[in-house]
Design a protein around this motif. Structure first.
Motif, PDB file in Angstrom:
ATOM      1  N   UNK A 134       0.827  -1.204   0.000  1.00 38.00           N
ATOM      2  CA  UNK A 134       0.000   0.000   0.000  1.00 38.00           C
ATOM      3  C   UNK A 134       0.865   1.259   0.000  1.00 38.00           C
ATOM      4  N   UNK A 135       0.243   2.348  -0.428  1.00 40.60           N
ATOM      5  CA  UNK A 135       0.888   3.659  -0.365  1.00 40.60           C
ATOM      6  C   UNK A 135      -0.127   4.623   0.220  1.00 40.60           C
ATOM      7  N   UNK A 136       0.319   5.405   1.205  1.00 40.79           N
ATOM      8  CA  UNK A 136      -0.616   6.336   1.844  1.00 40.79           C
ATOM      9  C   UNK A 136      -0.007   7.735   1.909  1.00 40.79           C
ATOM     10  N   UNK A 137      -0.710   8.696   1.313  1.00 37.35           N
ATOM     11  CA  UNK A 137      -0.309  10.102   1.431  1.00 37.35           C
ATOM     12  C   UNK A 137      -1.388  10.813   2.227  1.00 37.35           C
ATOM     13  N   UNK A 138      -0.988  11.356   3.360  1.00 34.32           N
ATOM     14  CA  UNK A 138      -1.926  12.043   4.234  1.00 34.32           C
ATOM     15  C   UNK A 138      -1.237  12.380   5.540  1.00 34.32           C
ATOM     16  N   UNK A 139      -2.012  12.794   6.537  1.00 35.32           N
ATOM     17  CA  UNK A 139      -1.582  13.105   7.913  1.00 35.32           C
ATOM     18  C   UNK A 139      -1.208  14.557   8.113  1.00 35.32           C
ATOM     19  N   UNK A 140      -1.172  14.977   9.397  1.00 31.28           N
ATOM     20  CA  UNK A 140      -0.819  16.350   9.725  1.00 31.28           C
ATOM     21  C   UNK A 140       0.627  16.663   9.383  1.00 31.28           C
ATOM     22  N   UNK A 141       1.430  15.630   9.102  1.00 32.85           N
ATOM     23  CA  UNK A 141       2.829  15.858   8.739  1.00 32.85           C
ATOM     24  C   UNK A 141       2.956  16.267   7.277  1.00 32.85           C
ATOM     25  N   UNK A 142       2.255  15.578   6.405  1.00 29.58           N
ATOM     26  CA  UNK A 142       2.434  15.763   4.962  1.00 29.58           C
ATOM     27  C   UNK A 142       1.145  15.567   4.175  1.00 29.58           C
ATOM     28  N   UNK A 143       0.187  16.473   4.313  1.00 28.70           N
ATOM     29  CA  UNK A 143      -1.027  16.379   3.489  1.00 28.70           C
ATOM     30  C   UNK A 143      -1.463  17.749   3.011  1.00 28.70           C
ATOM     31  N   UNK A 144      -0.559  18.740   3.145  1.00 30.64           N
ATOM     32  CA  UNK A 144      -0.898  20.084   2.688  1.00 30.64           C
ATOM     33  C   UNK A 144      -0.778  20.168   1.156  1.00 30.64           C
ATOM     34  N   UNK A 145      -1.223  21.285   0.594  1.00 28.51           N
ATOM     35  CA  UNK A 145      -1.244  21.424  -0.868  1.00 28.51           C
ATOM     36  C   UNK A 145       0.162  21.246  -1.449  1.00 28.51           C
ATOM     37  N   UNK A 146       1.171  21.729  -0.731  1.00 27.66           N
ATOM     38  CA  UNK A 146       2.548  21.612  -1.235  1.00 27.66           C
ATOM     39  C   UNK A 146       2.964  20.135  -1.327  1.00 27.66           C
ATOM     40  N   UNK A 147       2.500  19.331  -0.357  1.00 25.59           N
ATOM     41  CA  UNK A 147       2.820  17.901  -0.372  1.00 25.59           C
ATOM     42  C   UNK A 147       2.138  17.199  -1.540  1.00 25.59           C
TER      43      UNK A 147
END
Lengths: 201, 464
Positions: free
Chosen positions: B333-346
């Motif tokens: 699996x691959x997950x992009x999210x979370x308070x660490x890295x889910x902003x527009x720049x990410x």
């Protein structure tokens, strides 16, 4: 709150035990503080079929009766969940001896009367060895005098004054701080207008 | 006398000293979520107390809500969400719930809404509240008993921390991001190495970061034990706080929120930016990471019997062999999210890697934008299309989701995940789940290759 914690020590030396391990998330879907004993360290205590893991220390005699854990470095790291402290207390744990604890866990423990004496790595390792002996006998954490005693051994421990006082007095910080309402009002009256946050509803 | 930024912030918020060495500090702004606040509200009720200053609090639903659809996925999560809403109604507290265009992960929502500014003190029942240090604000996580204390008194009992300075000087190599900086810092200082400290990040590599990168760095500072993280406020900070819903009504000062020249810290670490490679975690603690072109460590790499035991336990949990190539590790699996890295720049950084590519067959790839606002912004930019065309599941709702698996995004036993999140603890993303932490662009690269992969190879392709 008594001025000392007495009981059997259990050795739990793995480092960086985080609050996800202490209280897995499936036990967090709750709006009360109660009912957390079964969830505490659940994935270490129980297998996938909910059978006790015989190799885990708290499932082995005599440590099924342990009320003090001697732990690895950085115990309580990770999430802020106070459920981890509530669960340990509900499991009968009253003291956790370590070399240092994550900050939020440390503060949560103090609020709930869980004693966290801090000792040197050398003393912790000695206590781990003693805790592994089923005949080690009772350990005493003397909070007033900041001393751990087991068998013929006595070790001083670190605990900041405010935490020590909180454990000894068992106070309610919220009600205590409200007695300082005048100081809080005084502070607020000194703030500039744009320092009073007003969140848009 | 020269003062650190940390001491300036503490001094500015001190209400009074308390016996035994603690002090009372004033909390300018307090954020709540649905899972660490219920017992705080019931504590107020039991004691017959009211909220001291309701307008200084915000509640956001983010931890337990589903992101596949708006409606709660089960009764238990609905109970927590409804409980927060009714507590907020009762006490007249702002509530950004499901369907509210302002809803999202609390630490993504607060900056978007202009509710963080230099000089503030912000508390929240969530350990990643260190994020706000990116703004020269003092943010820190608290437990539920302290949530009750803030609600009732607008203050907290506080013990002054020691301070640590982490200097990151130099220019980052291509493909190296803020995530790699903080993973490097955690590796150098150690998980727990900053227990009892407030950490200030400084140096040219920190100043060069945009605000999103600075938030990533301060966010994960808690993984080295830091109770607070700080970066000096500068022109980038001031530009970021402008033009948002609360910008006009909040002002605690500007670029004076920085450490004075010559201010002394209790401990200092120096890190050379050029020496940082894109990192991936291999173990079950955030300090267990290696460069993407490296090998899983062996017992020979450990200094003590205890470290050896920890390594062996981690390898066993992760299902890895000592000395194997990191890029041989295949993912489920691959997950992009979370308070660490889910902003527009990410999302943009991951989209650069994914554009025109396909997720490897058999890989379950998920992206959960950090907030509803971020999702709409990404959809306006067409980023959603890039993710969807590549084969990612673009989630229509926002929340923490699979970062901590408190909703229905729970990884299975043994499932291996390339993850843009913050914690690779045992069981964090599901019982028996195996998490590899990395930057969002690296997650995208891994999703495409089907194994942990070097994002720099993708960038070289683009340059050709």
């Amino acid at each position: 709150m008594p001025d000392q914690v007495k009981g059997l020590m259990a050795a739990f030396p793995q480092p960086n035990v985080d609050t996800d391990v202490i209280m897995p998330k499936r036990f967090l879907i709750t709006i009360t503080r109660e009912g957390l004993a079964d969830g505490t360290l659940a994935d270490l205590r129980f297998d996938e079929d909910n059978n006790k893991r015989p190799e885990f220390v708290l499932n082995r005699s005599p440590w099924t009766e342990a009320s003090i854990l001697v732990v690895g470095d950085n115990f309580g790291c990770g999430s802020s969940r106070e459920h981890a402290v509530w669960g340990l207390m509900q499991l009968g744990i009253r003291g956790v001896i370590g070399t240092g604890f994550a900050g939020i866990f440390y503060d949560n423990a103090r609020k709930n009367g869980l004693a966290l004496p801090i000792v040197s790595p050398k003393v912790r390792d000695e206590l781990i060895q003693i805790a592994r002996d089923p005949d080690a006998g009772e350990c005493k954490i003397d909070i007033a005098n900041r001393q751990i005693s087991v068998g013929s051994q006595h070790h001083p421990f670190d605990m900041d004054d405010a935490t020590r006082a909180a454990l000894l007095e068992g106070r309610d910080d919220t009600l205590d701080s409200l007695k300082l309402a005048d100081s809080i009002l005084g502070y607020e009256s000194g703030l500039r207008e744009k320092m009073h946050v007003n969140v848009i509803q | 006398m020269s003062k650190t930024l940390y001491d300036k912030l503490v001094d500015a918020h001190k209400v009074c000293d308390l016996p035994d060495g603690d002090m009372l500090v004033y909390v300018d702004f307090h954020i709540m979520n649905e899972y660490t606040s219920p017992q705080a509200f019931s504590g107020l009720d039991q004691k017959g107390l009211k909220v001291w200053r309701p307008e200084a609090h915000l509640s956001v639903v983010d931890h337990v809500n589903a992101t596949r659809q708006r409606d709660p996925h089960d009764d238990a999560s609905k109970l927590l969400i409804d409980n927060l809403e009714s507590n907020c109604k009762k006490h007249n507290i702002a509530f950004y719930g499901l369907g509210d265009p302002r809803q999202g992960i609390e630490h993504v929502v607060v900056p978007e809404q202009g509710l963080v500014a230099p000089g503030m003190l912000i508390a929240c029942g969530d350990s990643h509240t260190t994020t706000y240090g990116a703004y020269g604000a003092l943010g820190f996580g608290i437990g539920t008993s302290e949530v009750e204390h803030v609600l009732a008194t607008q203050t907290l009992r506080y013990k002054r921390l020691k301070t640590m300075l982490v200097n990151v000087e130099g220019a980052l190599a291509p493909g190296v991001t803020a995530k790699d900086i903080i993973m490097k810092v955690v590796q150098v200082v150690g998980a727990g190495g900053a227990n009892g400290y407030a950490v200030e990040f400084a140096g040219s590599a920190i100043r060069d970061q945009d605000m999103s990168g600075r938030m990533t760095i301060c966010n994960m500072a808690v993984e080295l034990g830091a109770r607070a993280a700080l970066i000096a406020a500068d022109e980038k900070t001031l530009a970021m706080v402008k033009g948002r819903a609360h910008s006009e009504s909040i002002d605690f000062g500007g670029t004076e929120w920085r450490s004075d020249q010559g201010a002394v810290h209790d401990q200092t670490f120096d890190i050379v930016a050029e020496e940082i490679a894109p990192l991936v975690s291999w173990g079950t603690s955030p300090d267990q990471s290696v460069p993407i072109d490296g090998l899983v460590p062996t017992a020979d790499d450990t200094a003590t019997p205890k470290a050896k035991a920890a390594l062996e336990r981690a390898l066993d949990y992760m299902g890895l062999s000592a000395g194997q190539s990191v890029q041989e590790i295949t993912i489920d699996s691959a997950f992009i999210g979370s308070c660490t890295n889910s902003r527009i720049e990410d999302l943009r950084a991951a989209a650069v890697v994914l554009k025109g590519k396909k997720v490897a067959s058999g890989v379950n790839a998920i992206v959960v934008p950090g907030s509803t606002y971020t999702r709409l912004q990404a959809e306006n930019e067409g980023i959603d299309k890039i993710f969807i065309d590549a084969g990612f599941d673009w989630r229509p709702e926002s929340g923490c989701s699979m970062c901590l698996a408190m909703n229905d995004d729970i990884a299975m036993d043994g499932e291996r995940i390339a993850s843009s999140t913050n914690r690779n603890f045992e069981g964090r993303q599901g019982r028996g789940a195996r998490t590899h932490l990395m930057s969002p662009a690296m997650v995208a690269a891994a999703a495409v290759k089907g194994h942990l992969a070097d994002v720099r190879e993708f960038q070289n392709e683009g340059a050709e």
